[in-house]
Write a protein that holds these residues in place. Structure first.
Motif, mmCIF file in Angstrom:
data_model
loop_
_atom_site.group_PDB
_atom_site.id
_atom_site.type_symbol
_atom_site.label_atom_id
_atom_site.label_comp_id
_atom_site.label_asym_id
_atom_site.label_seq_id
_atom_site.Cartn_x
_atom_site.Cartn_y
_atom_site.Cartn_z
ATOM 1 N N ALA A 177 1.183 -1.387 -0.267
ATOM 2 C CA ALA A 177 0.189 0.089 0.046
ATOM 3 C C ALA A 177 1.067 1.239 0.255
ATOM 4 O O ALA A 177 0.252 2.453 -0.605
ATOM 5 C CB ALA A 177 -0.475 -0.134 0.961
ATOM 6 N N GLY A 178 2.079 1.152 0.647
ATOM 7 C CA GLY A 178 2.563 2.417 0.215
ATOM 8 C C GLY A 178 3.317 2.701 -0.487
ATOM 9 O O GLY A 178 3.464 3.951 -1.387
ATOM 10 N N ASP A 222 2.682 1.436 -3.061
ATOM 11 C CA ASP A 222 1.707 2.275 -4.333
ATOM 12 C C ASP A 222 1.009 3.698 -4.148
ATOM 13 O O ASP A 222 0.868 4.366 -4.993
ATOM 14 C CB ASP A 222 0.255 1.719 -4.287
ATOM 15 C CG ASP A 222 0.275 0.142 -4.688
ATOM 16 O OD1 ASP A 222 0.950 0.292 -6.055
ATOM 17 O OD2 ASP A 222 -1.140 -0.466 -4.655
ATOM 18 N N ALA A 223 1.528 4.440 -3.156
ATOM 19 C CA ALA A 223 1.453 5.232 -2.773
ATOM 20 C C ALA A 223 2.432 6.578 -3.615
ATOM 21 O O ALA A 223 2.220 7.983 -3.050
ATOM 22 C CB ALA A 223 0.860 5.620 -1.738
ATOM 23 N N VAL A 224 3.792 6.186 -3.985
ATOM 24 C CA VAL A 224 4.583 6.862 -4.042
ATOM 25 C C VAL A 224 5.307 6.591 -5.375
ATOM 26 O O VAL A 224 4.957 5.950 -5.624
ATOM 27 C CB VAL A 224 5.852 7.129 -3.082
ATOM 28 C CG1 VAL A 224 5.541 7.057 -1.431
ATOM 29 C CG2 VAL A 224 6.003 5.270 -2.709
#
Length: 242
Positions: free
Chosen positions: A98-99, A101-103
């Motif tokens: 998830a992390g 995918d956010a960067v």
């Protein structure tokens, strides 16, 4: 003829008296009043002479005014610790994905210790059990750096055996890669969960919190499956091996 002597005496005395008067009285005093016809006297008899200024106040003189402004020096920004006292976030495979995918994709990389360090235990089996990372020895308070751009997905000020720790999610080659750092000094973390970090950014200071006998950073790498793997090949590939 008998009066000639006395008469000459009178004439002589008159001449002497006339000469004396002529030499003792100023010539101006003998001038007739007609010589003052062209003189005008403006002062009034018995009055006081005076001078009257022009109506209105005298012109004022304005003075230039100024204010001195002393610039306030701008201090050089320094990393500030953030309050992290309890476990936050998670450091499993799902949180890593998830992390990531956010960067954005990481294109820059940095050693944990740009100025070098000493190595201790490596990845793999050891007497105490399987060692899931590598130990980088350094002095107390030496800054610890993020290896790449990313986002903090876990942080704790009291992490049990891991002491004060951080986990950061990165995206490298389109895949999720998460780095974990343990044993920071108490109160030294400069970021918390959700913080965006950059390669080489100071994230805390070297300590020995948790299950540690000396100051060092226990460093791990894992991916979307949460499985830890030997960090050395990855660090070597990106030019940041200790």
């Amino acid at each position: 003829m008998k009066y000639q002597g006395p008469l000459l005496g009178v004439v002589a005395m008159t001449f002497v008296f006339g000469v004396a008067v002529a030499t003792s009285v100023p010539a101006a005093s003998l001038t007739t009043p007609d010589s003052f016809d062209n003189v005008e006297i403006d002062a009034a008899v018995g009055g006081e002479q005076s001078f009257a200024a022009l109506d209105g106040a005298a012109p004022s003189v304005s003075r230039d005014g100024y204010v001195v402004h002393t610039p306030t020096p701008t201090p050089t920004p320094t990393p500030k610790a953030v309050a992290v006292s309890t476990s936050e976030g998670g450091y499993g495979g799902a949180q890593c994905q998830a992390g990531s995918d956010a960067v954005a994709e990481s294109v820059a990389f940095s050693p944990v210790y740009p100025d070098g360090n000493r190595m201790s235990d490596g990845f793999g089996p050891r007497a105490e059990g399987f060692h899931k990372g590598i130990d980088m020895l350094n002095g107390p308070g030496v800054p610890v750096h993020s290896i790449a751009d990313g986002v903090v997905i876990a942080a704790s000020g009291d992490g049990g055996t891991g002491g004060v720790y951080l986990s950061i999610a990165h995206k490298v080659g389109g895949a999720a890669v998460c780095s974990m750092y343990m044993h920071f000094q108490d109160g030294s973390l400069t970021v918390g969960v959700g913080s965006i970090v950059t390669a080489g950014q100071v994230i805390g200071l070297t300590g020995r919190t948790g299950n540690a006998t000396t100051e060092h950073t226990h460093f791990e790498l894992y991916g979307a499956d949460g499985v830890r793997y030997d960090p050395i090949p990855f660090l070597t590939e990106h030019g940041i091996a200790p």
